[in-house]
Design a protein around this motif. Structure first.
Motif, PDB file in Angstrom:
ATOM      1  N   GLY A  34      36.764  15.776  34.916  1.00 45.26           N
ATOM      2  CA  GLY A  34      35.574  15.759  33.926  1.00 45.26           C
ATOM      3  C   GLY A  34      35.518  17.060  33.168  1.00 45.26           C
ATOM      4  O   GLY A  34      34.541  17.612  32.557  1.00 45.26           O
ATOM      5  N   ILE A  35      36.703  17.720  32.904  1.00 44.34           N
ATOM      6  CA  ILE A  35      36.786  18.856  32.139  1.00 44.34           C
ATOM      7  C   ILE A  35      36.638  18.475  30.882  1.00 44.34           C
ATOM      8  O   ILE A  35      37.382  17.616  30.414  1.00 44.34           O
ATOM      9  CB  ILE A  35      38.123  19.637  32.548  1.00 44.34           C
ATOM     10  CG1 ILE A  35      38.146  20.149  33.851  1.00 44.34           C
ATOM     11  CG2 ILE A  35      38.462  20.825  31.427  1.00 44.34           C
ATOM     12  CD1 ILE A  35      39.650  20.579  34.440  1.00 44.34           C
ATOM     13  N   GLU A  36      36.067  19.311  30.112  1.00 41.47           N
ATOM     14  CA  GLU A  36      35.777  18.597  28.511  1.00 41.47           C
ATOM     15  C   GLU A  36      36.510  19.468  27.797  1.00 41.47           C
ATOM     16  O   GLU A  36      37.208  20.349  28.020  1.00 41.47           O
ATOM     17  CB  GLU A  36      34.260  19.429  28.140  1.00 41.47           C
ATOM     18  CG  GLU A  36      33.256  18.588  28.870  1.00 41.47           C
ATOM     19  CD  GLU A  36      31.917  19.023  28.559  1.00 41.47           C
ATOM     20  OE1 GLU A  36      31.791  19.522  27.369  1.00 41.47           O
ATOM     21  OE2 GLU A  36      30.838  18.289  29.032  1.00 41.47           O
ATOM     22  N   PRO A  37      36.908  18.516  26.548  1.00 34.23           N
ATOM     23  CA  PRO A  37      38.034  19.209  25.324  1.00 34.23           C
ATOM     24  C   PRO A  37      37.299  20.437  24.943  1.00 34.23           C
ATOM     25  O   PRO A  37      36.130  20.728  25.003  1.00 34.23           O
ATOM     26  CB  PRO A  37      38.260  18.151  24.624  1.00 34.23           C
ATOM     27  CG  PRO A  37      37.129  16.990  24.961  1.00 34.23           C
ATOM     28  CD  PRO A  37      36.371  17.417  26.314  1.00 34.23           C
ATOM     29  N   GLY A  38      38.039  21.511  24.511  1.00 34.85           N
ATOM     30  CA  GLY A  38      37.565  22.388  23.863  1.00 34.85           C
ATOM     31  C   GLY A  38      38.002  23.751  24.410  1.00 34.85           C
ATOM     32  O   GLY A  38      37.591  24.802  23.935  1.00 34.85           O
ATOM     33  N   GLY A  39      38.684  23.640  25.625  1.00 36.63           N
ATOM     34  CA  GLY A  39      39.207  24.761  26.440  1.00 36.63           C
ATOM     35  C   GLY A  39      38.276  25.508  27.144  1.00 36.63           C
ATOM     36  O   GLY A  39      37.435  24.986  27.877  1.00 36.63           O
ATOM     37  N   GLY A  40      38.478  26.715  27.172  1.00 38.25           N
ATOM     38  CA  GLY A  40      37.536  27.603  28.114  1.00 38.25           C
ATOM     39  C   GLY A  40      38.478  27.781  29.404  1.00 38.25           C
ATOM     40  O   GLY A  40      39.490  27.287  29.547  1.00 38.25           O
ATOM     41  N   ALA A  64      41.456  25.885  30.938  1.00 39.06           N
ATOM     42  CA  ALA A  64      41.218  24.456  31.086  1.00 39.06           C
ATOM     43  C   ALA A  64      42.625  23.753  30.336  1.00 39.06           C
ATOM     44  O   ALA A  64      42.954  24.171  29.372  1.00 39.06           O
ATOM     45  CB  ALA A  64      39.969  24.040  30.310  1.00 39.06           C
ATOM     46  N   ALA A  65      43.139  22.638  30.974  1.00 35.46           N
ATOM     47  CA  ALA A  65      44.269  22.052  30.321  1.00 35.46           C
ATOM     48  C   ALA A  65      44.095  20.507  30.756  1.00 35.46           C
ATOM     49  O   ALA A  65      44.565  19.981  31.902  1.00 35.46           O
ATOM     50  CB  ALA A  65      45.591  22.631  31.063  1.00 35.46           C
ATOM     51  N   GLY A  66      43.702  19.733  29.873  1.00 33.94           N
ATOM     52  CA  GLY A  66      43.329  18.348  30.090  1.00 33.94           C
ATOM     53  C   GLY A  66      42.116  18.267  31.028  1.00 33.94           C
ATOM     54  O   GLY A  66      41.286  18.899  30.906  1.00 33.94           O
ATOM     55  N   SER A  67      41.825  16.737  31.163  1.00 28.42           N
ATOM     56  CA  SER A  67      40.580  16.295  31.775  1.00 28.42           C
ATOM     57  C   SER A  67      40.422  16.564  33.183  1.00 28.42           C
ATOM     58  O   SER A  67      39.440  16.462  34.089  1.00 28.42           O
ATOM     59  CB  SER A  67      40.301  14.918  31.311  1.00 28.42           C
ATOM     60  OG  SER A  67      41.216  13.980  31.911  1.00 28.42           O
ATOM     61  N   ASP A  90      32.286  28.979  26.532  1.00 31.70           N
ATOM     62  CA  ASP A  90      32.481  30.009  25.606  1.00 31.70           C
ATOM     63  C   ASP A  90      33.139  31.054  25.762  1.00 31.70           C
ATOM     64  O   ASP A  90      32.946  32.126  25.191  1.00 31.70           O
ATOM     65  CB  ASP A  90      30.641  30.428  25.255  1.00 31.70           C
ATOM     66  CG  ASP A  90      30.161  30.910  26.482  1.00 31.70           C
ATOM     67  OD1 ASP A  90      30.663  31.014  27.423  1.00 31.70           O
ATOM     68  OD2 ASP A  90      28.896  31.087  26.358  1.00 31.70           O
ATOM     69  N   GLY A  91      33.572  31.356  27.149  1.00 34.58           N
ATOM     70  CA  GLY A  91      34.638  32.368  27.482  1.00 34.58           C
ATOM     71  C   GLY A  91      34.019  33.537  27.915  1.00 34.58           C
ATOM     72  O   GLY A  91      34.640  34.758  27.901  1.00 34.58           O
ATOM     73  N   ASP A  92      32.639  33.386  28.283  1.00 35.24           N
ATOM     74  CA  ASP A  92      32.092  34.665  28.829  1.00 35.24           C
ATOM     75  C   ASP A  92      32.243  35.114  30.250  1.00 35.24           C
ATOM     76  O   ASP A  92      31.476  36.270  30.714  1.00 35.24           O
ATOM     77  CB  ASP A  92      30.706  34.609  28.293  1.00 35.24           C
ATOM     78  CG  ASP A  92      29.770  33.617  29.048  1.00 35.24           C
ATOM     79  OD1 ASP A  92      30.147  32.776  29.679  1.00 35.24           O
ATOM     80  OD2 ASP A  92      28.375  33.897  28.647  1.00 35.24           O
ATOM     81  N   GLY A  93      32.599  34.135  30.769  1.00 38.50           N
ATOM     82  CA  GLY A  93      33.030  34.328  32.343  1.00 38.50           C
ATOM     83  C   GLY A  93      31.479  34.102  33.273  1.00 38.50           C
ATOM     84  O   GLY A  93      31.625  34.321  34.343  1.00 38.50           O
ATOM     85  N   LEU A 104      24.002  25.147  31.196  1.00 38.09           N
ATOM     86  CA  LEU A 104      24.389  24.716  30.046  1.00 38.09           C
ATOM     87  C   LEU A 104      25.726  24.148  29.824  1.00 38.09           C
ATOM     88  O   LEU A 104      26.002  23.613  28.652  1.00 38.09           O
ATOM     89  CB  LEU A 104      24.091  25.837  28.810  1.00 38.09           C
ATOM     90  CG  LEU A 104      22.338  25.973  28.794  1.00 38.09           C
ATOM     91  CD1 LEU A 104      22.383  27.474  28.022  1.00 38.09           C
ATOM     92  CD2 LEU A 104      21.716  24.784  27.983  1.00 38.09           C
ATOM     93  N   GLU A 105      26.560  24.595  30.744  1.00 38.10           N
ATOM     94  CA  GLU A 105      27.978  24.195  30.665  1.00 38.10           C
ATOM     95  C   GLU A 105      28.351  23.254  31.928  1.00 38.10           C
ATOM     96  O   GLU A 105      27.477  23.238  32.800  1.00 38.10           O
ATOM     97  CB  GLU A 105      28.959  25.466  30.935  1.00 38.10           C
ATOM     98  CG  GLU A 105      28.632  26.625  29.760  1.00 38.10           C
ATOM     99  CD  GLU A 105      29.374  27.654  29.757  1.00 38.10           C
ATOM    100  OE1 GLU A 105      30.408  28.112  28.816  1.00 38.10           O
ATOM    101  OE2 GLU A 105      29.139  28.516  30.797  1.00 38.10           O
ATOM    102  N   PRO A 106      29.265  22.409  31.664  1.00 38.07           N
ATOM    103  CA  PRO A 106      29.785  21.428  32.907  1.00 38.07           C
ATOM    104  C   PRO A 106      29.886  22.145  34.297  1.00 38.07           C
ATOM    105  O   PRO A 106      30.446  23.477  34.209  1.00 38.07           O
ATOM    106  CB  PRO A 106      31.098  21.078  32.367  1.00 38.07           C
ATOM    107  CG  PRO A 106      31.199  21.156  30.865  1.00 38.07           C
ATOM    108  CD  PRO A 106      30.247  22.361  30.644  1.00 38.07           C
ATOM    109  N   TYR A 107      29.486  21.663  35.253  1.00 39.46           N
ATOM    110  CA  TYR A 107      29.503  22.235  36.560  1.00 39.46           C
ATOM    111  C   TYR A 107      29.524  21.175  37.613  1.00 39.46           C
ATOM    112  O   TYR A 107      29.233  20.152  37.404  1.00 39.46           O
ATOM    113  CB  TYR A 107      28.160  23.341  36.897  1.00 39.46           C
ATOM    114  CG  TYR A 107      26.898  22.062  37.165  1.00 39.46           C
ATOM    115  CD1 TYR A 107      26.387  22.078  38.454  1.00 39.46           C
ATOM    116  CD2 TYR A 107      26.151  21.765  36.073  1.00 39.46           C
ATOM    117  CE1 TYR A 107      25.257  21.491  38.509  1.00 39.46           C
ATOM    118  CE2 TYR A 107      25.203  20.967  36.246  1.00 39.46           C
ATOM    119  CZ  TYR A 107      24.692  20.831  37.264  1.00 39.46           C
ATOM    120  OH  TYR A 107      23.525  20.221  37.656  1.00 39.46           O
TER     121      TYR A 107
END
Length: 146
Positions: A34-40, A64-67, A90-93, A104-107
């Protein structure tokens, strides 16, 4: 295990204690779906005794690399743990949250630890023994993307 850095209020990391009776360390293979596209980065960790930042102190992360992504957590002392993961879009750790505390982010949590209710260690817990085990979790969102 490698350090994962600051993970904020939802820190996801291993709090390994000494195993009684000379038991050897285990390996846990973790598959995150379930990893979303867009990185991080995707953060994954083991928690012991609770799901708070203090109970989760060591873990791993990768870009993140792929789903789907695989992690291998090594040298885990036998015991009872819960697994927690999130994708830092958003890359803020940190796992970003609303003022009410909703992610607010996938978990994800292991077991039924966070589905449909406040995360609960007892519902997410599993036993680790030699030589180890494999766990699969699926990232999801509490709220739709903004």
């Amino acid at each position: 295990m490698r350090g994962a850095g600051a993970l904020g209020a939802a820190a996801l990391l291993l709090a390994a204690g000494l195993a009684p009776g000379g038991a050897r360390a285990a390996t846990i293979e973790v598959e995150i779906d379930g990893i979303e596209p867009g990185g991080g980065r995707v953060f994954v960790a083991l928690c012991q005794g609770g799901l708070s930042e203090a109970a989760c102190r060591d873990g791993d992360s990768a870009r993140a690399a792929g789903s789907r992504q695989r992690f291998v957590l090594q040298d885990v002392s036998p015991g009872t743990y819960a697994l927690a993961a999130f994708q830092d879009l958003d890359g803020d750790g940190r796992l970003d949250r609303t003022p009410l505390g909703l992610p607010l982010e996938p978990y994800a949590f292991s077991g039924e630890g966070g589905r449909g209710a406040r995360p609960d260690f007892a519902r997410a817990a599993f036993a680790v023994r030699e030589p180890g085990l494999a766990i699969r979790v699926r990232l999801s969102r509490a709220l739709p993307p903004r």
